[in-house]
Design an enzyme around this catalytic site. Sequence first.
Site, PDB file in Angstrom:
ATOM      1  N   ASN A  57       0.852  -1.175   0.000  1.00  0.00           N
ATOM      2  CA  ASN A  57       0.000   0.000   0.000  1.00  0.00           C
ATOM      3  C   ASN A  57       0.898   1.239   0.000  1.00  0.00           C
ATOM      4  O   ASN A  57       1.723   1.407   0.891  1.00  0.00           O
ATOM      5  CB  ASN A  57      -0.906  -0.013   1.240  1.00  0.00           C
ATOM      6  N   HIS A 127      -9.831  -5.442  -3.229  1.00  0.00           N
ATOM      7  CA  HIS A 127      -8.490  -5.790  -2.768  1.00  0.00           C
ATOM      8  C   HIS A 127      -8.587  -6.195  -1.304  1.00  0.00           C
ATOM      9  O   HIS A 127      -9.385  -5.655  -0.548  1.00  0.00           O
ATOM     10  CB  HIS A 127      -7.506  -4.645  -2.975  1.00  0.00           C
ATOM     11  N   HIS A 129      -6.847  -6.477   2.260  1.00  0.00           N
ATOM     12  CA  HIS A 129      -5.791  -5.878   3.069  1.00  0.00           C
ATOM     13  C   HIS A 129      -5.224  -6.898   4.048  1.00  0.00           C
ATOM     14  O   HIS A 129      -5.970  -7.670   4.655  1.00  0.00           O
ATOM     15  CB  HIS A 129      -6.347  -4.707   3.892  1.00  0.00           C
TER      16      HIS A 129
END
Length: 171
Positions: A57, A127, A129
Amino acid sequence: MEDSGVKRLWAPWRMSYISGIGKSDECVFCHNPAQDPSKDKENLILYRGRHNFIIMNLYPYNNGHLMVVPYKHTGDLCDLNDDEMLELMQLSQLTLRVFKKVFSPEGFNTGFNIGKAAGAGIRQHIHFHVLPRWTGDTNFMPVLGETRVISEHIFDTYDTLKEAFDLEAGK
Protein backbone atom coordinates in the site's frame (compact mmCIF):
# COMPACT_ATOMS: atom_id res chain seq x y z
CA MET A 1 12.14 33.57 17.15
CA GLU A 2 11.59 31.62 20.32
CA ASP A 3 11.13 27.85 20.12
CA SER A 4 7.88 26.90 21.83
CA GLY A 5 9.14 23.38 22.51
CA VAL A 6 6.77 21.89 19.94
CA LYS A 7 8.31 18.97 18.10
CA ARG A 8 7.92 18.78 14.34
CA LEU A 9 7.51 15.72 12.19
CA TRP A 10 8.45 16.42 8.60
CA ALA A 11 6.72 14.23 6.01
CA PRO A 12 6.90 16.20 2.75
CA TRP A 13 6.17 13.10 0.66
CA ARG A 14 2.60 13.19 2.07
CA MET A 15 1.82 16.40 0.12
CA SER A 16 1.52 14.47 -3.16
CA TYR A 17 -1.21 12.33 -1.55
CA ILE A 18 -2.98 15.27 0.06
CA SER A 19 -2.96 17.40 -3.10
CA GLY A 20 -3.73 14.53 -5.46
CA ILE A 21 -0.57 14.95 -7.52
CA GLY A 22 0.05 11.85 -9.58
CA LYS A 23 -3.51 10.58 -9.22
CA SER A 24 -5.34 9.70 -12.39
CA ASP A 25 -8.64 8.20 -13.40
CA GLU A 26 -6.79 5.02 -14.34
CA CYS A 27 -7.17 2.09 -11.95
CA VAL A 28 -3.83 1.57 -10.19
CA PHE A 29 -4.69 -2.11 -9.66
CA CYS A 30 -5.02 -2.56 -13.42
CA HIS A 31 -2.22 -0.21 -14.48
CA ASN A 32 0.60 -1.39 -12.20
CA PRO A 33 0.51 -5.13 -12.94
CA ALA A 34 0.15 -4.40 -16.67
CA GLN A 35 3.63 -2.84 -16.59
CA ASP A 36 6.72 -4.88 -17.34
CA PRO A 37 7.76 -6.97 -14.30
CA SER A 38 11.08 -5.09 -14.34
CA LYS A 39 9.08 -2.18 -12.86
CA ASP A 40 7.65 -4.23 -9.98
CA LYS A 41 9.70 -2.42 -7.33
CA GLU A 42 8.68 0.98 -8.67
CA ASN A 43 5.05 -0.24 -8.66
CA LEU A 44 5.45 -1.92 -5.24
CA ILE A 45 4.42 -5.35 -6.57
CA LEU A 46 5.94 -8.07 -4.40
CA TYR A 47 4.49 -11.19 -5.99
CA ARG A 48 2.61 -12.11 -9.18
CA GLY A 49 0.30 -15.08 -9.16
CA ARG A 50 -1.85 -16.49 -11.94
CA HIS A 51 -5.06 -14.66 -10.93
CA ASN A 52 -3.90 -12.22 -8.22
CA PHE A 53 -0.88 -10.21 -7.16
CA ILE A 54 0.49 -8.85 -3.90
CA ILE A 55 1.23 -5.13 -3.70
CA MET A 56 2.36 -2.78 -0.97
CA ASN A 57 0.00 0.00 0.00
CA LEU A 58 1.55 3.31 -1.12
CA TYR A 59 -0.31 5.06 1.72
CA PRO A 60 -0.03 2.44 4.49
CA TYR A 61 -1.73 2.38 7.87
CA ASN A 62 1.44 0.85 9.27
CA ASN A 63 4.75 -0.61 8.17
CA GLY A 64 4.18 -3.62 5.90
CA HIS A 65 0.55 -2.88 4.92
CA LEU A 66 -0.01 -5.14 1.89
CA MET A 67 -2.92 -5.97 -0.38
CA VAL A 68 -3.78 -9.09 -2.35
CA VAL A 69 -5.50 -7.98 -5.53
CA PRO A 70 -7.20 -9.92 -8.34
CA TYR A 71 -6.13 -9.00 -11.86
CA LYS A 72 -9.83 -8.98 -12.76
CA HIS A 73 -11.19 -5.44 -12.59
CA THR A 74 -14.28 -5.66 -10.40
CA GLY A 75 -15.69 -3.97 -7.34
CA ASP A 76 -17.80 -7.02 -6.47
CA LEU A 77 -16.28 -10.00 -4.66
CA CYS A 78 -19.05 -12.18 -6.12
CA ASP A 79 -17.58 -11.63 -9.61
CA LEU A 80 -14.52 -13.76 -8.81
CA ASN A 81 -14.59 -17.39 -9.88
CA ASP A 82 -13.45 -20.28 -7.66
CA ASP A 83 -9.86 -20.30 -8.97
CA GLU A 84 -9.49 -16.56 -8.42
CA MET A 85 -10.89 -16.77 -4.89
CA LEU A 86 -8.78 -19.79 -3.97
CA GLU A 87 -5.57 -18.10 -5.09
CA LEU A 88 -6.55 -14.87 -3.34
CA MET A 89 -6.78 -16.75 -0.06
CA GLN A 90 -3.61 -18.76 -0.77
CA LEU A 91 -1.69 -15.53 -1.37
CA SER A 92 -3.15 -14.11 1.83
CA GLN A 93 -1.75 -17.15 3.67
CA LEU A 94 1.60 -16.65 1.94
CA THR A 95 1.58 -13.04 3.14
CA LEU A 96 0.91 -14.12 6.73
CA ARG A 97 3.78 -16.65 6.59
CA VAL A 98 6.17 -14.00 5.26
CA PHE A 99 5.11 -11.48 7.89
CA LYS A 100 5.60 -14.04 10.67
CA LYS A 101 9.15 -14.74 9.48
CA VAL A 102 10.18 -11.16 8.72
CA PHE A 103 8.35 -8.98 11.25
CA SER A 104 7.21 -11.36 14.04
CA PRO A 105 3.91 -9.51 14.50
CA GLU A 106 1.65 -10.18 17.48
CA GLY A 107 -1.48 -10.16 15.33
CA PHE A 108 -3.00 -9.19 11.99
CA ASN A 109 -5.80 -7.11 10.55
CA THR A 110 -7.16 -8.61 7.33
CA GLY A 111 -10.16 -7.97 5.15
CA PHE A 112 -12.01 -6.22 2.37
CA ASN A 113 -13.54 -2.75 2.39
CA ILE A 114 -16.22 -3.10 -0.27
CA GLY A 115 -18.17 0.01 -1.22
CA LYS A 116 -18.03 3.64 -0.16
CA ALA A 117 -19.92 3.10 3.09
CA ALA A 118 -17.32 0.47 4.10
CA GLY A 119 -14.46 2.90 3.54
CA ALA A 120 -13.11 1.50 0.28
CA GLY A 121 -10.50 3.91 -1.08
CA ILE A 122 -10.57 2.27 -4.52
CA ARG A 123 -14.16 1.09 -4.87
CA GLN A 124 -13.99 -0.09 -8.48
CA HIS A 125 -11.38 -2.82 -7.84
CA ILE A 126 -11.60 -5.09 -4.79
CA HIS A 127 -8.49 -5.79 -2.77
CA PHE A 128 -7.78 -7.75 0.41
CA HIS A 129 -5.79 -5.88 3.07
CA VAL A 130 -3.23 -7.67 5.25
CA LEU A 131 -1.62 -5.65 8.03
CA PRO A 132 0.84 -6.92 10.63
CA ARG A 133 0.08 -5.57 14.12
CA TRP A 134 1.94 -5.23 17.41
CA THR A 135 0.69 -4.38 20.87
CA GLY A 136 1.01 -0.63 21.29
CA ASP A 137 1.56 0.12 17.58
CA THR A 138 -1.17 2.75 17.58
CA ASN A 139 -0.79 6.13 19.22
CA PHE A 140 -2.18 9.65 19.29
CA MET A 141 -0.60 10.81 15.99
CA PRO A 142 -3.38 9.65 13.62
CA VAL A 143 -6.10 10.98 15.93
CA LEU A 144 -4.68 14.33 16.99
CA GLY A 145 -2.10 15.04 14.32
CA GLU A 146 -3.81 13.38 11.35
CA THR A 147 -0.41 11.82 10.69
CA ARG A 148 0.78 8.23 10.58
CA VAL A 149 4.35 7.51 11.53
CA ILE A 150 5.87 4.76 9.40
CA SER A 151 9.17 3.59 10.84
CA GLU A 152 10.93 2.50 7.67
CA HIS A 153 11.20 3.83 4.12
CA ILE A 154 8.76 2.00 1.83
CA PHE A 155 11.48 0.78 -0.56
CA ASP A 156 13.55 -0.63 2.33
CA THR A 157 10.47 -2.54 3.45
CA TYR A 158 9.91 -3.64 -0.16
CA ASP A 159 13.44 -5.06 -0.45
CA THR A 160 13.07 -7.02 2.80
CA LEU A 161 9.65 -8.39 1.89
CA LYS A 162 10.52 -9.14 -1.75
CA GLU A 163 13.40 -11.37 -0.70
CA ALA A 164 11.17 -13.16 1.83
CA PHE A 165 8.34 -13.67 -0.69
CA ASP A 166 10.76 -15.08 -3.25
CA LEU A 167 12.22 -17.50 -0.67
CA GLU A 168 8.82 -18.56 0.69
CA ALA A 169 7.36 -19.05 -2.78
CA GLY A 170 10.42 -20.99 -3.94
CA LYS A 171 11.46 -18.49 -6.62
